[in-house]
Design an enzyme around this catalytic site. Structure first.
Site, short mmCIF file in Angstrom:
data_model
loop_
_atom_site.label_atom_id
_atom_site.label_comp_id
_atom_site.label_asym_id
_atom_site.label_seq_id
_atom_site.Cartn_x
_atom_site.Cartn_y
_atom_site.Cartn_z
N ILE A 29 0.86 -1.19 0.00
CA ILE A 29 0.00 0.00 0.00
C ILE A 29 0.89 1.24 0.00
O ILE A 29 1.68 1.46 0.93
CB ILE A 29 -0.92 0.00 1.24
CG1 ILE A 29 -1.74 -1.30 1.31
CG2 ILE A 29 -1.82 1.23 1.23
CD1 ILE A 29 -2.61 -1.58 0.10
N GLU A 63 -10.57 -0.37 -8.04
CA GLU A 63 -11.76 -1.13 -8.39
C GLU A 63 -12.14 -2.24 -7.41
O GLU A 63 -13.32 -2.58 -7.30
CB GLU A 63 -11.59 -1.68 -9.82
CG GLU A 63 -11.70 -0.54 -10.83
CD GLU A 63 -11.14 -0.85 -12.20
OE1 GLU A 63 -9.94 -1.16 -12.29
OE2 GLU A 63 -11.89 -0.76 -13.18
#
Ligand code: MOS
Length: 753
Positions: A638, A714
């Protein structure tokens, strides 16, 4: 924690462009001031199919201030779209050509562009344009279109045909426990805040600068250059700020085409903005029908999967999505078959909308998995774990990483899943039935070749640039902190330039690949700058770094410091001054590397998620509230936990909209989407959203992309609608197989006791 960790990859810094956005200094496509600007207003056609017999534009032309009324009859000659002129996101077929001829292909098709000295004049004059038509038979009813379902020979580049294995039908026929269900998804339209808009700035030498609402400035540049027969150098497309898109900005829309046509014809600067209603006259998430049949042993071991789906497209282009592959990939099952087709209706072509294919297909597959868990009498989470697969079952390949087991565990723990009571309708509180549901999410972890430039100035200021886009996703921030981390500079000393076709080559922002791709390019460019800096530093007389190599030093606090002896270091600005360097500039291209390409063939690259949802359903009124969502995501490294969390929050909200609200309704007597406004096209509002808890599980994956990043745009929506639907079943004991689950559907299935 040292400074580097505070600024670089992994730190939760605020959006670097946040201040510009909240103070209104960030200009969107229709907000750039241009002297002598002409305003174009689009007139939309009234019929679904046929031809224009007559257009009466006399009244419009008579309005003072009107400069021109463009129609198919007086448009200038255009180099035109043929095969080579399609944009890079176009599906196979013949793209829609605005004002090309008298043919009408869909309701709301643009039939004229009124140009005037003011917007108000243009809008008024546009209301005076009238047309007569000859209508032809059409069909906008997707169910009726099923008889025309087909699979064209030519596929989209991004399409992955489902691969079947074993004998699914035979296994299903003999299975001990069976589930067979049909699901339907309504058409959805992208509803970003910013409507499609273009401001075309005309220069006397015939070059144009276009501020366009797009997810890819170079895609629009190449499209315009080829359609209008211009050199790529004479077209510059800028999208420095984009007010959301969700996929609607992947392809150039007709307003940019009309604005450029008018600017070239009149040799003036032109702005064209679609109305909210016109936002319902182009792409949309296709309507879908999906049937899932599952067979299992009594103990819940899956033995058969039959997954088939049809999605809508237009008559002139064949849009297709990866709808049925997800369940086939994700679960251990020896017999599985997938079937997919498209069916044409007389609307504009459907298009990519956040997690195209997966948001539809994984949602329905996970609803079927829920049905099977109940049929087999097993806890839905336990059922998924029982059929867990470490490998990609459809392609027979390992994943570069798959920490879905960890996501299930972390999500279940945070949600309190173990306290769930198994039977439907068993968790009532006051007037509300309480339900808990779970679903799995899955999306691709893609990488796209991307270039970036880094330029370090003698005063220690670093600029990084790439023709990437930030559609609200955090690209500016990701680029800034990656660069700051690479050279050990405070993030305030880094400027990011993106959203400009003249910058180094980048793909459209889509598919969740942007952070991984442009992040790698920025890292590579900054590493190259670091190398040049170190070389200069070690050449200096009495260098405190001696003959140190890159491995021996670290960049932090604006200095190059010896790892072995942190008292020995030198300021970057001192190095540049002493070496007489004004700037160091490097452009690099991140391609994923040869090893990446080879392993891409042998390994599957995906993100995964586990979504847990609590709903409360009013027993008498059927009102559904989504009170809690826990979304546990496995998406590799991340870059920024804060912007990453925001991506998942947005995906979850959109998933709740898919489950309960979003639906474009066609009146088939007119062939037109009727609820084409924010009042009647429902998206979740603040009051619809309860608590959303986002968890990122640890998933180290140096192989998936150069930075180990998988992307997050997404995955947050995938599975969410399925978890909501499953929670509603658990609350009410009623299985609604048609999304969105509106109150009428719940009342129709009479949830009342
Ligand atoms: Mo996304 S549908 O790839 O913009």
């Amino acid at each position: 924690m040292n400074i580097m960790q505070n600024v670089g990859i992994g730190s939760a810094i605020n959006r670097v462009e946040g201040l510009q956005k909240v103070t209104g200094r960030a200009r969107y496509a229709a907000e750039h001031p241009v002297p002598g600007l002409l305003y174009g207003v689009i007139v939309s056609g009234a019929i679904a199919k046929g031809r224009i017999v007559e257009i009466d534009e006399a009244a419009a032309r008579a309005v003072p201030g009107v400069v021109e009324v463009l129609t198919h009859r007086n448009r200038p000659h255009i180099a035109w779209f043929d095969r080579s002129h399609r944009d890079m996101v176009a599906p196979p077929g013949s793209p829609f050509k605005a004002l090309y001829d008298d043919k009408i292909l869909f309701s709301g098709q643009p039939i004229a562009l009124v140009l005037a000295e003011s917007f108000e004049t243009a809008r008024y004059a546009a209301s005076l344009v009238s047309a007569t038509y000859e209508t032809e038979p059409y069909n906008t009813d997707f169910e009726k279109a099923q008889s025309e379902r087909f699979m064209p020979r030519k596929k989209r580049d991004s399409f992955h045909p489902p691969k079947s294995r074993g004998d699914a039908q035979a296994a299903y026929d003999t299975a001990s426990v069976k589930v067979s269900a049909e699901y339907h998804l309504a058409t959805e339209h992208h509803n970003p805040m910013e409507m499609h808009a273009s401001t075309v700035i005309w220069e006397d030498d015939g070059t144009i600068t276009v501020h366009d609402k797009t997810q890819g400035p170079q895609n629009v540049r190449d499209y315009l250059a080829s359609v209008f027969g211009m050199s790529a150098k004479s077209v510059r497309v800028v999208n420095a700020f984009v007010g959301g898109a969700f996929g609607s900005g992947l392809r150039p829309q007709y307003q940019v085409y009309l604005a450029v046509m008018a600017a070239r014809m009149l040799k003036r600067s032109v702005r064209v903005v679609m109305t909210r209603q016109q936002m319902f006259t182009h792409g949309h998430r296709p309507e879908a029908l999906q049937s899932v049949q599952l067979g299992a042993e009594k103990d819940g071991q899956l033995t058969a999967i039959l997954n088939s789906a049809t999605t809508s497209t237009s008559r002139y282009e064949n849009n297709m999505e990866d709808v049925v592959i997800w369940g086939l990939m994700n679960y251990a099952c020896e017999n599985a078959s997938g079937e997919y087709a498209i069916a044409p209706v007389d609307t504009a072509t459907s298009s990519d909308m956040r997690a195209p294919g997966a948001a539809t297909g994984m949602t329905f597959f996970e609803m079927a998995m829920d049905e099977m868990a109940y049929a087999a009498g097993i806890d839905p989470l336990e059922f998924r774990l029982k059929n867990y697969s470490e490998t990609d079952q459809m392609n027979g390949t390992p994943f570069t990483s798959k920490a879905l087991r960890e996501a299930y565990a972390a999500g279940a723990e945070a949600f309190g899943w173990s306290r769930r009571s198994a039977s439907p309708r068993s968790m009532k509180e006051g007037k509300e039935l309480v339900g808990w549901g779970v679903a799995t999410g899955m999306w691709d972890a893609m990488f796209s070749k991307t270039s970036a430039k880094a330029r370090l100035s003698a005063n220690g200021h670093l600029e990084v640039s790439s023709a990437a886009s930030d559609i609200g996703t955090g690209t500016y921030t990701v680029m800034a902190q990656t660069a700051a981390g690479a050279l050990g500079l405070p993030v305030e000393q880094v400027t990011v330039r993106l959203g400009d076709s003249s910058l180094p080559i980048a793909p459209v922002e889509g598919g969740s690949w942007m952070a991984a791709s442009v992040g790698a390019a920025v890292q590579q460019a900054c590493d190259a700058v670091a190398e040049k800096l170190l070389k200069a530093a070690t050449k200096l007389e009495a260098s405190p770094l001696g003959k140190a190599s890159l491995e021996d030093v670290r960049f932090s606090d604006g200095c190059i410091i010896l790892r072995e002896d942190t008292s020995r270091g030198v300021a970057i600005t001192d190095v540049m001054r002493a070496a007489g360097m004004d700037t160091i500039e490097v452009e690099e291209t991140a391609s994923g590397g040869i090893s990446g390409m080879i392993s891409q063939m042998r390994k599957s690259r995906n993100t995964h998620s586990a979504v847990f949802v609590e709903v409360r359903v009013d027993e008498e009124l059927g009102v559904v509230r989504v009170t809690r969502v826990v979304n546990a995501v496995a998406a590799g490294r991340i870059i920024n936990p804060k912007t990453a969390r925001s991506q998942i929050l947005g995906g979850v909200v959109m998933g709740i909209g898919m489950a309960l609200h979003e639906e474009s309704m066609i009146d088939h007597r007119l062939g037109r989407f009727m609820n084409h406004n924010y009042a009647e096209y429902h998206v979740p509002v603040n009051a619809d959203i309860g608590s959303i808890d986002v968890i990122f599980v640890d998933e180290p994956d140096p192989e998936v992309t150069p930075l180990g990043v998988k992307g997050l745009g997404e995955i947050g929506i995938v599975g969410t609608a399925g978890a909501v639907a499953n929670a509603i079943y658990h609350a009410t004991g009623r299985r609604v197989r048609s999304l969105p689950i509106t109150i009428d559907k719940l009342l129709d299935s009479s949830i009342m006791p």
